[in-house]
Write an enzyme that holds these catalytic residues in place. Structure first.
Site, short mmCIF file in Angstrom:
data_model
loop_
_atom_site.label_atom_id
_atom_site.label_comp_id
_atom_site.label_asym_id
_atom_site.label_seq_id
_atom_site.Cartn_x
_atom_site.Cartn_y
_atom_site.Cartn_z
N ASP A 8 -7.50 -57.82 42.50
CA ASP A 8 -6.47 -57.38 43.26
C ASP A 8 -5.63 -58.68 43.10
O ASP A 8 -5.99 -59.51 41.95
CB ASP A 8 -7.49 -57.91 44.53
CG ASP A 8 -6.52 -58.07 45.52
OD1 ASP A 8 -5.38 -57.34 45.94
OD2 ASP A 8 -6.71 -59.17 46.54
N ASP A 10 -3.05 -60.38 45.60
CA ASP A 10 -2.84 -61.50 46.68
C ASP A 10 -4.31 -62.27 46.81
O ASP A 10 -4.87 -61.37 47.49
CB ASP A 10 -2.17 -60.75 47.64
CG ASP A 10 -0.88 -60.18 47.49
OD1 ASP A 10 0.00 -60.73 46.66
OD2 ASP A 10 -0.41 -59.53 48.15
P1 B16 Z 1 3.67 -55.21 50.43
P2 B16 Z 1 -3.36 -56.88 47.58
C1 B16 Z 1 -1.71 -56.44 49.73
O1 B16 Z 1 -1.87 -56.94 48.52
C2 B16 Z 1 -1.67 -57.48 50.74
O2 B16 Z 1 -2.87 -58.48 50.64
C3 B16 Z 1 -1.31 -57.45 52.01
O3 B16 Z 1 -1.41 -58.28 52.79
C4 B16 Z 1 -0.02 -56.78 52.02
O4 B16 Z 1 0.33 -56.11 53.30
C5 B16 Z 1 -0.18 -55.45 50.98
O5 B16 Z 1 -0.44 -55.85 49.83
C6 B16 Z 1 1.19 -54.63 50.87
O6 B16 Z 1 2.22 -55.50 50.52
O7 B16 Z 1 4.25 -55.26 51.81
O8 B16 Z 1 4.36 -56.34 49.29
O9 B16 Z 1 4.15 -53.66 49.97
O10 B16 Z 1 -4.03 -58.17 48.39
O11 B16 Z 1 -3.90 -55.60 47.57
O12 B16 Z 1 -2.64 -57.55 46.13
MG MG Z 2 -5.96 -59.57 48.27
#
Ligand code: B16
Ligand code: MG
Length: 214
Positions: A8, A10
């Site tokens: 992953d 984030d």
């Molecule tokens: P965006 P991951 C996720 O990334 C985040 O954890 C989540 O908080 C966020 O809402 C989602 O991506 C969408 O992100 O608005 O930039 O498209 O943890 O899957 O890397």
């Molecule tokens: Mg994450």
């Protein structure tokens, strides 16, 4: 036998979760919704629109689709603004070395992030070359906890789910890995990530010698 690791982004590679949080909190404040780190846990790993829906339901706010799209765009503009200053030294300590070691052992490495900004983040951090394949929020229909993103990553690597291990910091992400039929290393607390096969405090704390025993 485990032959691939899916990361992953984030919260596992870098703390963009913090930038998501401050952008959502700014929006929540404008909407008059109380939103702390506690409520933010539910947003980790889920899509932008689902995150907004969670905030609106916390405030019992009903809006039209157009109004929701405008709010989601506004939050994203703030998020993109916040991450512009990110530098490669924001990658969590030891993560680059871990990625290199995995590949030196002949295993494959994938990135699977629900974020539609994943490409921008990886470019700012200058780590795109560390992955054999990158799957992000622009390539999927259903975000975590649906297994789609991890199944797509495994498919692109030419691996079966049983040959993959996922590293995740979000409850929704652990659920997605389990639903995909993959083993999962949770990065964070046992309270949140209890369904993972193994839990570490930080990504680089994982001892690769334990990989085949998960
Ligand atoms: P965006 P991951 C996720 O990334 C985040 O954890 C989540 O908080 C966020 O809402 C989602 O991506 C969408 O992100 O608005 O930039 O498209 O943890 O899957 O890397
Ligand atoms: Mg994450």
């Amino acid at each position: 036998m485990i032959q691939a690791i899916i990361f992953d982004l984030d919260g596992v590679i870098v703390d963009t979760a913090h930038y998501h949080f401050i952008a959502w909190q700014r929006l929540a404040r404008e909407l008059g919704v109380n939103f702390t780190e506690h409520e933010n846990e539910q947003l980790k790993g889920v899509s932008r629109m689902q995150s907004l829906e969670i905030i609106l339901s916390l405030g019992k706010i009903r809006l039209s689709e157009k109004e929701k799209e405008d709010l989601a765009d506004k939050k994203n503009q703030w998020f993109v603004e916040y991450i512009q200053a990110m530098k490669p030294d924001e990658i969590f300590p030891g993560v680059k070395e871990l990625l290199k070691t995995i590949r030196s052992k002949g295993m494959k490495v994938a990135l699977a992030s629900s974020s539609k900004n994943a490409d921008t983040v990886l470019t700012l951090l200058n780590i795109k070359d560390y992955f054999d394949t990158i799957v992000d929020g622009t390539m999927i229909t259903h975000s975590k906890p649906d297994p789609e993103i991890f199944l797509l990553a495994a498919n692109r690597l030419g691996m079966k789910p049983s040959e993959c291990v996922v590293f995740e910091d979000a409850e929704a992400g652990v659920a997605a890995a389990v639903a995909a039929g993959m083993k999962c290393v949770g990065v964070g607390s046992v309270t949140q990530l209890g369904k993972a096969n193994y839990i570490v405090n930080k990504t680089a704390d994982f001892d690769l010698a334990k990989l085949q025993m998960l």
